[in-house]
Design an enzyme around this catalytic site. Structure first.
Site, mmCIF file in Angstrom:
data_model
loop_
_atom_site.group_PDB
_atom_site.id
_atom_site.type_symbol
_atom_site.label_atom_id
_atom_site.label_comp_id
_atom_site.label_asym_id
_atom_site.label_seq_id
_atom_site.Cartn_x
_atom_site.Cartn_y
_atom_site.Cartn_z
ATOM 1 N N ASN A 1 21.158 28.184 24.239
ATOM 2 C CA ASN A 1 20.896 29.100 25.349
ATOM 3 C C ASN A 1 19.544 29.785 25.193
ATOM 4 O OD1 ASN A 1 23.359 28.445 26.404
ATOM 5 N ND2 ASN A 1 24.359 30.373 25.891
ATOM 6 N N ARG B 1 25.347 17.634 39.548
ATOM 7 C CA ARG B 1 25.338 17.143 38.171
ATOM 8 C C ARG B 1 26.546 16.222 38.001
ATOM 9 N NH1 ARG B 1 21.691 20.577 35.548
ATOM 10 N NH2 ARG B 1 21.671 22.727 36.322
ATOM 11 N N ARG C 1 18.058 21.339 37.400
ATOM 12 C CA ARG C 1 17.254 21.516 36.202
ATOM 13 C C ARG C 1 17.860 20.831 34.983
ATOM 14 N NH1 ARG C 1 16.541 27.225 35.706
ATOM 15 N NH2 ARG C 1 14.630 27.110 36.931
ATOM 16 N N HIS D 1 23.262 22.835 46.527
ATOM 17 C CA HIS D 1 24.147 23.264 45.446
ATOM 18 C C HIS D 1 25.612 23.252 45.874
ATOM 19 C CE1 HIS D 1 25.487 26.279 42.259
ATOM 20 N NE2 HIS D 1 24.833 25.382 41.564
ATOM 21 N N TYR E 1 34.552 23.879 31.620
ATOM 22 C CA TYR E 1 34.097 24.891 32.581
ATOM 23 C C TYR E 1 35.302 25.314 33.420
ATOM 24 C CZ TYR E 1 29.021 23.982 32.105
ATOM 25 O OH TYR E 1 27.732 23.870 31.666
ATOM 26 N N HIS F 1 33.091 29.857 34.978
ATOM 27 C CA HIS F 1 32.136 29.336 35.955
ATOM 28 C C HIS F 1 32.606 29.502 37.396
ATOM 29 C CE1 HIS F 1 29.642 25.973 37.799
ATOM 30 N NE2 HIS F 1 28.748 26.578 37.063
#
Length: 665
Positions: free
Chosen positions: A25, A356, A386, A416, A449, A573
């Site tokens: 991170n 993703r 990213r 997104h 997640y 998440h």
């Protein structure tokens, strides 16, 4: 993450894993946040952010805090975790402690496994200092003497290929224990002289440079986004501006200065560390060591009862919506629905957004097969996700070759939203089946997640999803949606209106209540609206895992607001928003956080949880459990600091553990 690594109540190998995550991170923090700040400083920008903070002062404060954190990381590793692991037979052997047999075996390993794949690089007028790729491990070797050509050398570099494991596991008969490791850096230090025969090695020091990885692209000026990204990924991501240099703490000052000068790194960007310069490389220990007693207990994700042993998912959804709460619920029903659609002759079209995905993805396989089976298949792939740009480019090319209509979203706005649409011809006419989610179509991350997914055949919801896909792939004004709420057009105002309504209800003496969970909160208008609602008497609970720019508990401004962050074995998440509405609650899940970028610069979708039973499930599992948690929760204080919540005299309660227990029941 570092606090979780320090928590002695966590299993030992999980603590090591949390330490590795904190290191990864921090890498990303430098690659993105620090890099952006340093770019502003270099451009002469004096103020940044909503509060117009002085960029120079901000960097100095950041630098001080990060250095303290890095010191804590290595102090924890060397002072607690390595000794604790050694006490359990998991040892890291230092060079000074090798016996003759171990040294001989490691020397053979060096000759057979390392020397054939490393390339020593001399530094002289004919061989200037090379380009150093982002986060690649290197050694600088200090030399004395002349080589075979009579050249005198002071320094050489030794790039370490990523293919080489950073930890070497010794055979049991040599180690005296099942699990003994030697750092690759120790092996290289011990035998590096074999790479420079006839020269004297006076020192060998590991280092790593972290670079700016942001891709600066003017989308308005480009003709082909994919081609532009392909051209820039190698150059700008691997060789962007250096923002941090990590070196071993025993590296002499003059050698560290030499590296800094060659890399264009200032003294403030130099970090000397007492251990491996990349702590995340220790993550392999977790998988290499078979000690379940030092890990979280394994679990098998549940499958909702209505989906168990069902071959006809279309029939299941015609009878009602299905809610999936990952990772407690399996992701397999989503895959099964898509695979059924792939081979169903009645299915005419499939559309999906992909932000993703896993490198080996059943989702991608199904889309390829659907196109080959003659379905009308469209995929909206976000190439600018990213650190996943290269993977997404490869995915786009694979789908395109299979006959899928591939589009890359909207210029200037990342796509997104997480949506899947299946159009099927049935007796009554065309019916739409949809999946909407707060998380990605990534079969690996759904295992750790926490996210909410909704499978539905509700007609209006299906029509909204179809309109949103048409908007993404075509041209024209924004569609009017009936149940979905989309960014960047309506979502920001939608949330503001809901917050204002709760405040109005409270002013009327009615029940105003807001509970919201997200990954980040920074939008100024949302924050101001929450402050106003608090002053009106609305009780507000916010569960914000990451950055939060709101200050709770400030007298006269945010007395009625509490903010907590929850950490645990799973990454929190989910984005869930609850508005009490005087006893007639409304619950929405969304792909968007309350961040400026999500509400104004991305294509996002929020979807309602309409069924009362599913609504109660979402409220219980994502909100109430989280507000009861006393094992992995930190509460944000009015001064911006966080205090860990302790159970006190109550029985400790873990939201994540309870959700696992619920599935067992």
């Amino acid at each position: 993450m570092l606090a979780m690594a320090e928590d002695e109540t966590q299993p030992l190998l999980e603590r090591l894993r949390f330490l590795c995550i904190s290191s990864a991170n921090l890498d990303e923090f430098f690659e993105v946040r620090v890099a952006a700040l340093k770019k502003k400083i270099s451009l002469g920008v004096t103020g940044t952010g909503v509060d117009r903070a002085d960029t120079g002062a901000l960097f100095r404060t950041l630098n001080e805090r990060v250095r303290a954190m890095v010191d804590d990381q290595y102090r924890l590793l060397n002072g607690q975790l390595i000794p604790a692991l050694a006490g359990e037979g998991i040892r890291f052997l230092r060079r000074a402690h090798w016996n003759n047999a171990q040294r001989s075996w490691l020397n053979t390993y060096m000759r057979e496994q390392v020397l054939p794949v490393v390339t020593p690089l001399s530094i002289d007028p004919a061989h200037p200092f090379p380009r150093i790729a982002n986060k690649n491990l290197h050694f600088i070797v200090c030399l004395h003497g002349n080589d075979a050509f009579g050249r005198g050398h002071r320094y050489a570099l030794l790039p370490v290929p990523r293919s080489l494991p950073r930890l070497v596991r010794l055979p049991r008969e040599l180690a005296g224990t099942d699990t003994a490791f030697v750092f690759l850096s120790s092996v290289l230090h011990a035998f590096v002289g074999e790479l420079f025969p006839g020269l004297t090695v006076e020192g060998c020091y590991q280092f790593r440079v972290t670079r700016d990885t942001e891709l600066y692209i003017d989308e308005e000026e480009m003709e082909d986004l994919k081609r532009e990204l392909q051209g820039r990924l190698e150059q700008e991501r691997r060789f962007g501006q250096a923002v941090r240099l990590e070196v071993a703490d025993n590296c002499p000052p003059e050698v560290a200065r030499y590296l800094g000068d060659c890399l264009g790194v200032m003294e403030d960007d130099l970090y000397q560390v007492n251990g491996p310069v990349n702590l995340h490389r220790l993550a392999s220990v977790y998988d290499d060591v078979e000690r379940p007693d030092f890990k979280y207990s394994s679990f098998k994700p549940a499958i909702p009862k209505r989906c168990v042993a069902q071959e006809d998912y279309f029939g299941v959804l015609r009878r009602g919506e299905v809610l999936l709460h990952h990772p407690y619920d399996a992701f397999s029903p989503v895959v099964a629905l898509l695979e059924q659609a792939t081979d169903d002759e009645k299915v005419l079209a499939i559309r999906q957004t992909l932000y993703r995905t896993a490198s080996r993805s059943s989702i991608a396989d199904a889309l390829v097969r659907a196109a080959q089976n003659g379905k009308e298949v469209s995929a909206v792939i976000e190439l600018r996700a990213r650190f996943d740009e290269a993977d997404n480019i490869r995915l786009a090319e694979r789908l395109y070759e299979a006959g899928v209509h591939v589009v890359y979203g909207v210029v200037g706005y990342k796509t997104h939203a997480k949506m899947l649409l299946i159009v099927r011809q049935e007796k009554e006419g065309l019916r739409r089946y949809v999946h909407l989610s707060t998380g990605n179509y990534h079969e690996i991350t759904t295992g750790f997640y926490t996210d909410i997914g909704l499978l539905s055949a509700e007609p209006i919801l299906g029509e909204d999803v179809q309109r949103l896909f048409h908007q993404l792939t075509g041209l024209g004004h924004a569609f009017k949606l009936q149940k979905l709420v989309q960014a960047p057009f309506d979502l920001h105002r939608f949330f503001l209106d809901k917050i204002h309504r709760e405040a109005d209800l409270a002013r009327q003496g009615k029940r105003g209540r807001i509970i919201a969970r997200m990954n980040g909160l920074e939008d100024p208008e949302i924050i101001e609206a929450l402050y106003a609602a608090s002053r009106a008497g609305v009780k507000i609970d916010l569960i914000v895992r990451g950055i939060c720019c709101l200050r709770p508990g400030v007298k006269g401004m945010s007395d009625n607001i509490r903010v907590r962050s929850i950490l645990g074995r799973f990454l929190e998440h989910s984005r869930v928003y609850y508005f009490g509405n005087d006893g007639k609650p409304e619950v929405y899940a969304a792909s968007a956080d309350w961040l400026i970028r999500n509400l104004h610069r991305r294509v996002e979708a929020a979807f309602p949880i309409q069924s009362r039973s599913l609504q109660r499930q979402v409220i219980r599992e994502t909100l109430r459990y989280s507000l009861r948690d006393t094992t992995g929760s930190w509460e944000l204080q009015p001064d911006g600091s966080y205090t860990r919540i302790e159970p006190g005299h109550k029985t400790p309660f873990s939201a994540q553990a309870q959700l696992l227990a619920d599935r067992l029941d």
